[in-house]
Design an enzyme around this catalytic site. Structure first.
Site, mmCIF file in Angstrom:
data_model
loop_
_atom_site.group_PDB
_atom_site.id
_atom_site.type_symbol
_atom_site.label_atom_id
_atom_site.label_comp_id
_atom_site.label_asym_id
_atom_site.label_seq_id
_atom_site.Cartn_x
_atom_site.Cartn_y
_atom_site.Cartn_z
ATOM 1 N N SER A 122 1.185 14.968 -36.903
ATOM 2 C CA SER A 122 1.795 15.403 -38.152
ATOM 3 C C SER A 122 2.104 16.901 -38.144
ATOM 4 C CB SER A 122 0.852 15.086 -39.316
ATOM 5 O OG SER A 122 1.293 15.676 -40.520
ATOM 6 N N TYR A 146 7.607 17.037 -41.565
ATOM 7 C CA TYR A 146 7.878 17.314 -42.969
ATOM 8 C C TYR A 146 8.872 18.467 -42.964
ATOM 9 C CZ TYR A 146 4.103 14.400 -44.805
ATOM 10 O OH TYR A 146 3.307 13.344 -45.140
ATOM 11 N N THR A 172 10.082 12.414 -42.028
ATOM 12 C CA THR A 172 9.552 11.778 -43.231
ATOM 13 C C THR A 172 10.464 12.054 -44.420
ATOM 14 O OG1 THR A 172 7.242 11.775 -42.526
ATOM 15 C CG2 THR A 172 7.649 11.797 -44.885
ATOM 16 N N LYS A 241 11.861 8.114 -41.208
ATOM 17 C CA LYS A 241 10.576 7.502 -41.572
ATOM 18 C C LYS A 241 10.457 7.392 -43.086
ATOM 19 C CE LYS A 241 5.568 8.156 -41.047
ATOM 20 N NZ LYS A 241 5.192 8.295 -42.478
ATOM 21 N N HIS A 265 4.393 4.761 -46.721
ATOM 22 C CA HIS A 265 3.383 5.817 -46.671
ATOM 23 C C HIS A 265 1.994 5.262 -46.991
ATOM 24 C CE1 HIS A 265 4.075 10.147 -45.887
ATOM 25 N NE2 HIS A 265 2.855 10.306 -46.349
#
Length: 410
Positions: A122, A146, A172, A241, A265
């Site tokens: 991540s 992100y 994402t 995603k 999620h």
């Protein structure tokens, strides 16, 4: 043993785990993880309807057993984006593995590599992408992005992950702000361990911040042009995603996405969103094999992995279970979780005559809407009552019986 970071306890275990199924780890992990950290993982948004139903909805679909298949020794090996994998199980990206173990994403990567699974880390990881890559240099890995409002930050990330050998990006798009996660509010959860990219770019931002505060630094406005720009500036394949309907799959492919990632999620964003397995067929039909599909949310069984593959997925991600494995056993605990799910998957493959993962993708799945439940088996410790012991129901062990198994040597 326990390691402490500024008073926050972190597991430092590294041991194989003994389990009957991965779901039982959710209760066991409470012994080594603080309450706030536990509920950061083991919770969803609002009333948690989607979080629960992600798993329950797998019961909407049934695996049709096959007989007279003249087949044995199934293999879980598969190939994905040119990468040879030992399993179709993938480590889905989750922030801040340091809440589970002091070695954080390094240990997760090592466990995934040992099991031959694709790992993804991540933007909000504790460990650097360089440290993660060094832990298993030959292992395949993707990066979950992100997208930041600050494109200098984004370019720093792109440069780092390319140099560290990451093979692609999961963009994402379903968490532009944080879902209303009541468990985090009740426990006043903030990230207790520094997040590497924020440390190197912003001098320590991340530690001590809430989930909502962290998400606020990300872009709240993402469109097709961003997919194209990320592909151009990173030079890496980009999967979108957070796709939950055919319309978004079309948009993503139209923007040049190299793959579709079906997920809600883990039920942590929009509560009462449909379970991912219920939307997978529609999305798979829209994609029609033009790009690969990754699937996650609610996966707790080898049969869940089998169903997702048979219904259109190319890889199936797991989330919470491997973090529990990480806390309870470090890298070897992560490997144990993957091995357990693989074992269950192989059983389903044998009983349906599926020699390969490609065979699983063509297996027969029925859709009979029973009034289904998602209860554990009747022998599960959470449901099983103490079995009565009487003079008449106890097995008498022969004097020369094997001490370990109780079986007679005769």
């Amino acid at each position: 043993m326990t390691y402490y970071y500024n008073g926050f306890p972190q597991s430092d275990r590294n041991e194989k785990l003994d389990m009957v199924n991965v779901e039982e780890l959710e209760e066991r992990v409470k012994d080594v993880m603080p309450e706030g950290a536990y509920y950061y993982i083991a919770s969803g948004s609002e009333n948690e309807w989607t979080w629960r139903n992600n798993t329950a909805a797998f019961n909407h679909y049934q695996i049709v057993p096959r007989a007279l298949t003249d087949m044995d020794n199934p293999s879980t090996e598969t190939e994905f984006m040119g990468m040879k994998l030992k399993t179709p199980i993938m480590i889905s990206p989750i922030a801040c593995h340091g809440i589970a173990h002091k070695d954080a994403e390094i240990a997760t990567q090592q466990g995934a590599a040992a099991a031959g699974a694709l790992f993804s880390s991540s933007t909000y990881a504790n460990k650097s992408v360089e440290e993660i890559a060094a832990a298993a240099p030959e292992a395949p890995r993707f990066f979950q992005l992100y997208l930041s409002k600050d494109w200098e930050f984004n370019r720093m990330v792109f440069d780092a992950i390319k140099k560290a050998g990451y093979k692609g990006i999961f963009l994402t798009v379903d968490a532009l702000i944080s879902g209303y996660r009541e468990a985090n509010l009740r426990t006043n959860f903030t990230y207790p361990v520094p997040l590497d990219f924020f440390t190197r770019y912003l001098g320590g931002k991340g530690e001590g911040q809430s989930v909502a505060q962290m998400y606020a630094s990300s872009a709240q406005k993402i469109g097709p042009a961003d997919v194209r720009r990320i592909k151009e500036e990173s030079g890496l394949p980009v999967f979108v995603k957070g796709v939950m309907c055919a319309e978004d799959a079309y948009l993503a492919m139209g923007a040049g996405a190299d793959g579709i990632y079906v997920t809600n999620h883990g039920g942590r964003e929009v509560d009462t969103a449909p379970a991912t397995i219920d939307v997978l067929p529609e999305i798979a039909a829209a994609v029609d094999h033009r790009v690969p599909i990754i699937f996650d949310s609610g996966v707790r069984r080898g049969s869940h992995i089998f169903k997702a593959l048979a219904m259109g997925a190319d890889l199936v991600g797991i989330g919470r279970p491997y973090l529990y494995g990480l806390a309870l056993g470090g890298a070897k605990g992560v490997e144990s979780v993957i091995d357990e799910l693989n074992e269950e998957l192989i059983i389903n493959m044998q009983l349906t005559g599926c020699k390969t993962i490609e065979d699983v993708k063509h297996a027969k799945i029925s859709n009979i809407r029973y009034t289904a439940d998602n209860l554990p088996s009747n022998t599960d410790p959470t449901r099983r009552e103490a079995y009565p012991k009487t003079a008449e129901n106890q097995i008498k062990v022969e004097a020369d019986a094997d001490a370990t198994s109780g079986a007679s040597k005769h």
